[in-house]
Design an enzyme around this catalytic site. Structure first.
Site, mmCIF file in Angstrom:
data_model
loop_
_atom_site.group_PDB
_atom_site.id
_atom_site.type_symbol
_atom_site.label_atom_id
_atom_site.label_comp_id
_atom_site.label_asym_id
_atom_site.label_seq_id
_atom_site.Cartn_x
_atom_site.Cartn_y
_atom_site.Cartn_z
ATOM 1 N N HIS A 148 64.899 20.611 33.697
ATOM 2 C CA HIS A 148 64.058 21.800 33.818
ATOM 3 C C HIS A 148 63.942 22.548 32.499
ATOM 4 O O HIS A 148 63.656 23.744 32.479
ATOM 5 C CB HIS A 148 64.606 22.730 34.907
ATOM 6 C CG HIS A 148 64.629 22.095 36.266
ATOM 7 N ND1 HIS A 148 65.482 22.495 37.274
ATOM 8 C CD2 HIS A 148 63.910 21.070 36.785
ATOM 9 C CE1 HIS A 148 65.282 21.748 38.350
ATOM 10 N NE2 HIS A 148 64.335 20.877 38.073
ATOM 11 N N CYS B 60 55.101 29.209 21.439
ATOM 12 C CA CYS B 60 53.972 30.117 21.643
ATOM 13 C C CYS B 60 52.996 29.472 22.614
ATOM 14 O O CYS B 60 52.579 28.328 22.413
ATOM 15 C CB CYS B 60 53.286 30.420 20.315
ATOM 16 S SG CYS B 60 51.768 31.397 20.489
ATOM 17 N N CYS C 266 54.426 35.798 18.895
ATOM 18 C CA CYS C 266 54.249 34.822 17.822
ATOM 19 C C CYS C 266 53.705 35.523 16.575
ATOM 20 O O CYS C 266 52.670 36.205 16.654
ATOM 21 C CB CYS C 266 53.298 33.724 18.275
ATOM 22 S SG CYS C 266 52.803 32.574 16.973
ATOM 23 N N ASN D 122 81.133 19.962 44.826
ATOM 24 C CA ASN D 122 80.327 21.162 45.042
ATOM 25 C C ASN D 122 81.104 22.165 45.891
ATOM 26 O O ASN D 122 82.067 21.811 46.576
ATOM 27 C CB ASN D 122 79.008 20.794 45.740
ATOM 28 C CG ASN D 122 77.961 21.882 45.633
ATOM 29 O OD1 ASN D 122 77.778 22.481 44.574
ATOM 30 N ND2 ASN D 122 77.254 22.145 46.713
ATOM 31 N N ASP E 296 79.799 23.795 48.454
ATOM 32 C CA ASP E 296 79.369 23.602 49.837
ATOM 33 C C ASP E 296 78.895 22.171 50.039
ATOM 34 O O ASP E 296 78.438 21.514 49.098
ATOM 35 C CB ASP E 296 78.229 24.567 50.184
ATOM 36 C CG ASP E 296 78.613 26.023 49.960
ATOM 37 O OD1 ASP E 296 79.638 26.437 50.528
ATOM 38 O OD2 ASP E 296 77.898 26.721 49.213
#
Length: 562
Positions: free
Chosen positions: A364, A372, A396, A496, A498
């Site tokens: 991600h 810019c 910028c 993890n 959960d």
């Protein structure tokens, strides 16, 4: 309306197995398509995976639920995916989960089909309740034996549409149509204290006309098709990999470990996750957004970057620090065992820990760089950190002069000014409020994932010999689909806080990620290259087996189960 011949129709169609190989394009699309009529009990509907439906399903004859619809159900449920040497890796991954071996956990055969009864005095139906173990076994039974035997085993000879509804529930799904659910709830009573099989003789076995309309029956059949396809696209747990000792042994022999990390690996550093009750999205509800995720919406950013920069300081990562878990991954790299670390995090802490760029895929994006949105000038992300902390728009320098012309009263870098100053009459309509604004190179909703992700994953899923998912709920596609891309014989481990119930991990270690990493390193006789290792190596850990392949890990510092 009863459905006495449904099983015959389904079984007859199931005998005609799909013999031609599914093309790479078809299979890849099938992996990425998502059902829109049912949702998993433990996962949002937009994260689902389904096999593409043949055209016959898209134009179902709602006036004949016992004819074409039954055939369509059998046709889809009996589809087999067969990999070939020239198939796309993404296609092979889905196909591979259909193959069975001695390593696959064999399901138990149920004592009998689903039982639904009716009270003749008031006309109320009594449906069964299912345990988690029964649901898991049913999914395994479907995967292991196929749709033909699954339907023949779990459905009685004479049935009505309510059996379809309960078969969907048995597979772990819920019908999404609220009107349909309302109708079913008005005629069905679920006795939570005793099983339907144990009810008195006043309850007679259902063999009366169908209580639902034909259109509702068709809807349920479609939902069952999607549920079956979803299950057929997921893997089965291995029968020879379910203990911590199995994991330790595999760590010693593995040479190409694929590690998938999420926000849970950074929470010990004070960085909030996103989706928990104390996570980032919960903290920004006061902003009045329809969806907290809108702060990461690309279209919204382009029209009003202040929405993001009002909260960007809350997700700005600390500099030059990393957790023991990050160092655990670095240790795997040092031992020549790390194939790749796919991280969903945007904090760039992996680089601080020393994980090399060729071993790291930031699915991600990250705050490491910024660009810019107008001229695409790129710079190190740390150069805009002070602006973010001061709630200022980073601008910028090459677009600043032009921005001042377009926004004569709001050209400066104060958050919110650009969105409120400078009317459309003063600038061309195609000039957005984000003109000349620097955006961190994190992937917003509406943006494509980095090319490196798509390029690397195609090779890595076929090369890895162990998959470890750490600190992630696996709720964001396409990264969440990696667990279904990896060949079925490759062990999968979850570390993890959960459990992740919509995936079939062979081993789940539940607790604080740093604690579990330290415990595993202790058992392996390894040293984690982190300043806290001297304390961690002498720490006492307790492992409590909650279920087969599921352990809760606690310590003196964190004694409570999660």
């Amino acid at each position: 309306m009863t459905i006495p011949h449904m099983k015959y129709a389904v079984s007859k169609t199931s005998e005609n197995k799909v013999s031609n190989t599914v093309s790479p394009t078809q299979d890849k699309d099938a992996i990425r398509k998502q059902p829109d009529d049912i949702i998993n009990n433990d996962e949002p509907s937009h994260k689902k995976i389904k096999v593409a439906q043949p055209d016959s399903l898209r134009e179902t004859n709602t006036t004949d639920p016992l004819g074409h619809t039954k055939a369509a159900l059998g046709e889809v449920a009996s589809m087999e995916l067969k990999p070939t040497n020239d198939m796309d890796p993404l296609a092979v991954s889905a196909a591979s989960v259909v193959s069975m071996s001695n390593d696959v956990l064999k399901p138990e055969t149920p004592k009998g089909p689903i039982i639904i009864s009716k009270n003749p005095s008031n006309g109320i139906f009594y449906g069964p309740s299912f345990t988690k173990r029964e649901s898991l076994n049913a999914r395994m039974f479907l995967k292991y034996y196929g749709a033909h035997k699954f339907l023949d085993t779990y459905l009685p000879e004479d049935l009505n549409s309510l059996y379809i509804y309960y078969l969907i529930k048995l597979l772990g799904f819920e019908v999404k149509d609220q009107a349909l659910i309302g109708t079913i709830n008005s005629i069905v009573h679920i006795n939570s204290q005793e099983r339907v099989q144990d009810l008195g003789s006043a309850i007679s076995v259902t063999n009366v006309e169908d209580p639902l309309a034909k259109k509702q029956t068709v809807r349920l059949i479609k939902d069952l098709q999607r549920a079956i396809n979803k299950v057929l696209c997921t893997r089965l747990r291995l029968s020879n990999f379910f203990t911590i000792d199995h994991f330790i042994q595999k760590l010693h022999t593995a040479r190409k470990i694929l590690v998938l990390t999420g926000a849970g690996v950074s929470t010990s550093l004070g960085i909030p996750d996103f989706r928990s009750s104390e996570g980032f999205y919960s903290k920004i509800k006061h902003l009045g957004l329809d969806d907290p995720q809108d702060v990461f919406n690309y279209n919204i950013f382009m029209h009003d970057p202040s929405v993001f920069y009002n909260i960007a300081n809350m997700v700005l990562p600390p500099e030059k620090i990393y957790s023991p878990l990050h160092s655990f991954i670095k240790m795997l790299q040092m031992k020549g065992k790390l194939l790749r670390n796919y991280t969903q995090n945007i904090d760039n802490l992996e680089s601080y820990a020393g994980i090399s760029t060729d071993k790291l895929v930031q699915c991600h994006g990250s705050f490491a760089t910024a660009t810019c949105v107008t001229c695409h000038w790129n710079l190190p992300g740390e150069r805009i950190f002070n602006k973010i902390r001061n709630l200022e728009l980073p601008l910028c320098p090459y677009c600043y002069k032009k921005r001042r012309e377009y926004f004569p009263e709001g050209y400066n870098n104060k958050v919110g000014v650009a969105a409120s100053q400078g009317s459309m009459s003063e600038r061309p309509p195609y000039i957005l409020n984000s003109y000349g604004v620097l955006k961190p190179d994190i992937t917003f909703f509406g943006e494509a994932l980095p090319n490196k992700f798509h390029k690397s994953i195609r090779e890595d899923i076929l090369e890895c010999d162990l998959l470890i998912c750490i600190g992630t709920s696996l709720k964001v596609a396409p990264v969440s689909e990696i667990v279904n891309m990896v060949p079925s014989h490759v062990p999968q481990v979850l570390i993890n806080r959960d459990p992740v119930k919509h995936a079939e991990f062979d081993l789940s270690l539940l607790g604080y990620c740093d604690d579990i990493a330290a415990m595993v390193a202790q058992k392996c006789g390894w040293t984690i290259p982190h300043k806290k290792w001297n304390d961690l190596k002498n720490k006492n850990f307790k492992c409590q087996e909650k279920d087969k392949g599921v352990y809760v890990v606690t310590s003196d510092e964190h004694p409570k189960t999660l």
